[in-house]
Design a protein around this motif. Structure first.
Motif, short mmCIF file in Angstrom:
data_model
loop_
_atom_site.label_atom_id
_atom_site.label_comp_id
_atom_site.label_asym_id
_atom_site.label_seq_id
_atom_site.Cartn_x
_atom_site.Cartn_y
_atom_site.Cartn_z
N UNK A 15 -1.51 2.56 13.80
CA UNK A 15 -2.93 2.78 14.05
C UNK A 15 -3.75 2.66 12.79
N UNK A 16 -3.23 3.23 11.69
CA UNK A 16 -3.94 3.15 10.42
C UNK A 16 -4.09 1.71 9.95
N UNK A 17 -3.03 0.92 10.10
CA UNK A 17 -3.08 -0.48 9.65
C UNK A 17 -4.07 -1.29 10.50
N UNK B 6 1.72 8.24 7.09
CA UNK B 6 1.66 7.03 7.92
C UNK B 6 2.98 6.29 7.78
N UNK B 7 3.93 6.58 8.68
CA UNK B 7 5.32 6.24 8.45
C UNK B 7 5.74 4.80 8.63
N UNK C 281 0.86 -1.18 0.00
CA UNK C 281 0.00 0.00 0.00
C UNK C 281 0.90 1.23 0.00
N UNK C 282 0.85 2.00 -1.06
CA UNK C 282 1.76 3.13 -1.22
C UNK C 282 1.35 4.35 -0.41
N UNK C 283 0.22 4.29 0.31
CA UNK C 283 -0.13 5.37 1.22
C UNK C 283 0.48 5.17 2.61
N UNK C 284 1.19 4.06 2.79
CA UNK C 284 1.84 3.75 4.06
C UNK C 284 3.36 3.79 3.88
#
Length: 282
Positions: free
Chosen positions: A223-225, A174-175, A165-168
């Motif tokens: 947290x996002x994951x 989201x580092x 996922x390239x947003x992570x």
């Protein structure tokens, strides 16, 4: 080709040289290296030239400075049965690829494999809470037995799942957490994974001050994951409560730097879990 090693890199030269040197000593020789170069200069050209007589290297350039974009770009050029993503500052011990090759040959039903980390001197690193025994990977153990540079995946599985996922990950808000996200998606798709404690890759620990500066964005990623993959309430609560406990213990010892690390980790995880769902690449 048995292995494709995809190496995203930005800003490093000596570390890349050390990684490539370690790969010249691998017991298994059926592998290719795909260097995804995100630098805006040619600093890596002489480094790679040193090893072209000894290693099969594909040197790609990317103007996009996102680690997971680079990983996915490299994977699209991969020809190996198994793909893996070494960091540009890690090194392989001599038997890493041999261990992985033997495992996958002996266990054709396993889709991905992970291992642990040692420091350049051979001792265990500070970072991460590594399991001390071999284990199946599931939604609980994925948090304590996986890091991206020690993750080996059968290439068809990686392609089916859609890659990272390239947003992570590094370069995004989201580092961190992209490896856990990938593994959770593979597990949800019916794949199985194993953690082998003795499968160790050399990687330096980062300075404490740097870890503190990364605590919030890394917490955001975790947290996002957890939210994205609908982790159960007990798991979410556990990973929110742990940094609170760590902060209290370290403040009581007057270790304010580490205490601040835990505070920022807590707020990052909470903010990441509560964040709106971004448009994802996968």
């Amino acid at each position: 080709m048995r292995f494709s090693l995809i190496v995203p890199t930005l800003g490093r030269t000596d570390e890349v040289r050390c990684l490539l040197r370690s790969l010249t000593m691998q017991a298994v020789r059926s592998f290719e290296i795909i260097v995804v170069d995100q630098n805006d200069d040619n600093r890596l050209d002489p480094v790679i030239a040193e090893f072209t007589d000894h290693l099969r290297i594909l040197h790609l350039r990317s103007a996009v400075r996102l680690c997971n974009h680079a990983r996915n770009l490299g994977a699209r050029h991969a020809t190996g049965d198994i793909i893996t993503f070494p960091d540009d500052d890690c090194e392989y011990t001599q038997d890493v690829l041999m261990q992985v090759d033997q495992f996958f040959r002996n266990d054709p039903g396993t889709g991905f494999l992970t291992g642990s980390v040692i420091l350049p001197g051979g001792t265990s690193g500070r970072s991460g809470r590594w399991l001390r025994h071999d284990s199946a990977i599931d939604s609980q153990t994925v948090w304590t037995c996986l890091i991206e540079f020690n993750l080996f995946i059968r290439r068809p599985l990686f392609e089916i799942i859609g890659g990272f996922d390239e947003t992570l990950g590094p370069g995004t808000r989201f580092g961190s957490g992209e490896g856990q996200d990938l593994a959770l998606r593979m597990l949800s798709g019916g794949a199985s994974g194993r953690y082998i404690h003795r499968l160790r890759i050399i990687h330096p620990d980062k300075p404490v001050a740097l870890n503190v500066s990364r605590a919030f964005p890394y917490g955001l990623g975790m947290g996002r994951v957890m939210r994205k993959n609908r982790c159960d309430g007990a798991t979410v609560a556990r990973f929110l409560l742990r940094p609170i406990g760590g902060a209290l213990v370290n403040f009581a010892k007057f270790d304010f730097l580490i205490g601040r690390y835990y505070v920022m980790t807590f707020f990052g995880r909470l903010a990441g879990y509560r964040s709106p769902s971004p448009a994802t690449a996968t």
